[in-house]
Design an enzyme around this catalytic site. Structure first.
Site, PDB file in Angstrom:
ATOM      1  N   GLU A 127     -58.714  36.507  58.796  1.00 47.95           N
ATOM      2  CA  GLU A 127     -58.292  35.762  59.993  1.00 47.95           C
ATOM      3  C   GLU A 127     -57.345  36.565  60.881  1.00 47.95           C
ATOM      4  O   GLU A 127     -56.137  36.561  60.685  1.00 47.95           O
ATOM      5  CB  GLU A 127     -57.612  34.438  59.585  1.00 47.95           C
ATOM      6  CG  GLU A 127     -57.180  33.607  60.798  1.00 47.95           C
ATOM      7  CD  GLU A 127     -56.498  32.281  60.447  1.00 47.95           C
ATOM      8  OE1 GLU A 127     -56.269  32.023  59.246  1.00 47.95           O
ATOM      9  OE2 GLU A 127     -56.178  31.522  61.368  1.00 47.95           O
ATOM     10  N   LYS A 154     -62.516  34.697  60.616  1.00 45.22           N
ATOM     11  CA  LYS A 154     -61.925  33.510  61.260  1.00 45.22           C
ATOM     12  C   LYS A 154     -61.110  33.962  62.471  1.00 45.22           C
ATOM     13  O   LYS A 154     -59.916  34.229  62.361  1.00 45.22           O
ATOM     14  CB  LYS A 154     -61.049  32.764  60.244  1.00 45.22           C
ATOM     15  CG  LYS A 154     -60.313  31.556  60.824  1.00 45.22           C
ATOM     16  CD  LYS A 154     -59.754  30.648  59.751  1.00 45.22           C
ATOM     17  CE  LYS A 154     -58.857  29.583  60.347  1.00 45.22           C
ATOM     18  NZ  LYS A 154     -58.477  28.533  59.408  1.00 45.22           N
TER      19      LYS A 154
HETATM   20  C1  5MM Z   1     -53.377  24.769  58.732  1.00 42.43           C
HETATM   21  O1  5MM Z   1     -52.532  25.814  59.215  1.00 42.43           O
HETATM   22  C2  5MM Z   1     -52.634  27.036  58.517  1.00 42.43           C
HETATM   23  C3  5MM Z   1     -51.378  27.460  57.869  1.00 42.43           C
HETATM   24  O2  5MM Z   1     -50.373  27.733  58.776  1.00 42.43           O
HETATM   25  P1  5MM Z   1     -48.898  28.177  58.256  1.00 42.43           P
HETATM   26  O3  5MM Z   1     -49.040  29.406  57.428  1.00 42.43           O
HETATM   27  O4  5MM Z   1     -48.167  28.398  59.535  1.00 42.43           O
HETATM   28  O5  5MM Z   1     -48.295  27.040  57.495  1.00 42.43           O
HETATM   29  C4  5MM Z   1     -53.252  28.105  59.452  1.00 42.43           C
HETATM   30  O6  5MM Z   1     -53.309  29.373  58.888  1.00 42.43           O
HETATM   31  C5  5MM Z   1     -54.643  27.648  59.764  1.00 42.43           C
HETATM   32  O7  5MM Z   1     -55.466  27.758  58.623  1.00 42.43           O
HETATM   33  C6  5MM Z   1     -55.299  28.426  60.889  1.00 42.43           C
HETATM   34  O8  5MM Z   1     -54.398  28.992  61.767  1.00 42.43           O
HETATM   35  C7  5MM Z   1     -56.198  27.493  61.665  1.00 42.43           C
HETATM   36  O9  5MM Z   1     -55.473  26.382  62.063  1.00 42.43           O
HETATM   37  P2  5MM Z   1     -55.637  25.849  63.551  1.00 42.43           P
HETATM   38  O10 5MM Z   1     -54.682  24.683  63.607  1.00 42.43           O
HETATM   39  O11 5MM Z   1     -55.299  26.986  64.465  1.00 42.43           O
HETATM   40  O12 5MM Z   1     -57.107  25.438  63.649  1.00 42.43           O
END
Ligand code: 5MM
Length: 345
Positions: free
Chosen positions: A178, A220
């Site tokens: 990602e 991702k």
């Molecule tokens: C769900 O959020 C994930 C974890 O974030 P933190 O490490 O800040 O707690 C994040 O990695 C998430 O899997 C991705 O960024 C995708 O989430 P979004 O909200 O951008 O679809």
């Protein structure tokens, strides 16, 4: 490395109509989400909230995998069934976030690098025992009006992503790679496309150098989108065109699928933009997309659920209906047959 198994899992995750629920919020992040609905972030409230998501009827038609956080992978449903087993029994692959977040990159002001490689081999072996079939590592980069992210920050993050991916495959776990270019800021779409291109180019160079099997991995990325504060916003078709152009230039056709992050887009926008890309399949002059285009949404799947649930047991059924509907609409977007009017049906 069991190549067939890696490829089978990666392909399953991006099978028709299906995508990923990113429920891997670390404790500080879920606390922020709970604060917004005035719910205390206790271990039991986090467990209960995840249980509401994972036990929603029918989601297995649209959700093929769930990314969990370390604490959640060790938790169970109210009847004692471990979450990983509960998901697996429903045909949903349990996954795990393994990075330790991003820290300032030394001597590169304004740039960050994701940490978490130390001890990762042992950690992956444990996660495998606990039922994880895939993993996720997020490199997160801001764009500013000067030179952030720097070329070295891009390289350092790409290198870490590739080392993580190689360790995953060695452990028989599918890596989700990602690289996220944040949509915060006032930059335009061209700048986002440029930075995303540089990042993807570097990521696939490093994956190749580390011997990572592309057929047994998933990407991702962010969509190519103007910064939230940019005065010129773009239509779903413009976003789809720029994103596909960027991906076609840098992502090998051998990759089974691309599972976009939502990155702060509204739930409706994230669905519509994914739909626009899938609607361009075949009819696009460039021919069929070489990879599946799917979702791995956190906020875009969960924000409406949290707003409905509000921590109240009497709202659980309504919250689950909301969640099912978002999964279903993204399932339609996977096929390019979603329309915004469906939001109100
Ligand atoms: C769900 O959020 C994930 C974890 O974030 P933190 O490490 O800040 O707690 C994040 O990695 C998430 O899997 C991705 O960024 C995708 O989430 P979004 O909200 O951008 O679809």
């Amino acid at each position: 490395m069991k190549i067939d198994e890696l490829q089978r899992v990666a392909e399953y995750i991006v099978s028709a109509q299906k995508g990923i629920l990113a429920a891997d919020e670390s404790n500080p992040t879920i606390r922020k989400r709970f604060d917004s609905i005035a719910v205390e972030s206790t271990e039991e409230n986090r467990r209960r909230y995840r249980e509401i998501l994972f036990t929603t009827d029918g989601i297995e038609r649209y959700i093929s995998g769930v990314i969990l956080y370390d604490e959640t992978l060790r938790q169970s449903a109210s009847d004692g069934t471990p979450f990983a087993k509960l998901l697996w029994d429903r045909g949903i692959m349990p996954g795990i976030k393994v990075d330790k977040g991003s820290k300032a990159l030394a001597l590169h002001p304004g740039n960050k690098v994701t940490e978490g490689l130390d001890g990762l081999r042992d950690q992956l072996a444990e996660y495998k025992q606990l039922g994880a079939k895939f993993a996720k590592w997020r490199a997160v980069m801001e764009i500013n009006e000067y030179d952030v992210p720097s070329p070295y920050a891009i390289r350092a993050n790409a290198h870490a992503l590739a080392r993580y991916a190689a360790l995953c495959q060695e452990a028989g776990i599918v890596p989700i790679v990602e690289p996220e270019i944040l949509m915060d800021g006032a930059h335009d779409m061209e700048r986002c496309e440029n930075v995303t291109s540089r990042m993807l180019e570097s990521v696939f160079d490093e994956l190749d150098a580390h011997g990572v099997l592309i057929e047994g991995a998933l990407l991702k990325p962010n969509m190519v989108i103007p910064g939230m504060k940019c005065p010129h916003q773009a239509s779903p078709e413009q976003i789809a065109e720029a994103t596909l152009r960027c991906l076609r230039r840098h992502v090998p056709a051998a990759l089974p699928g691309i599972v976009f992050l939502s990155g702060g887009q509204s739930a409706e926008d994230a669905t519509q933009n994914l739909n626009a890309m899938n609607a361009m399949n075949v009819v696009n002059a460039m021919g069929e997309h070489p990879w599946q285009l799917s979702f791995s949404y956190g906020r875009a799947l969960q924000a409406p659920v949290l707003a409905t649930w509000k921590g109240q047991e009497h709202n659980v059924a309504a919250a689950q209906r909301t969640f099912f509907k978002r999964c279903q609409l993204n399932g339609l977007a996977r096929e390019g047959i979603y329309s915004r009017v469906m939001e109100n049906s």
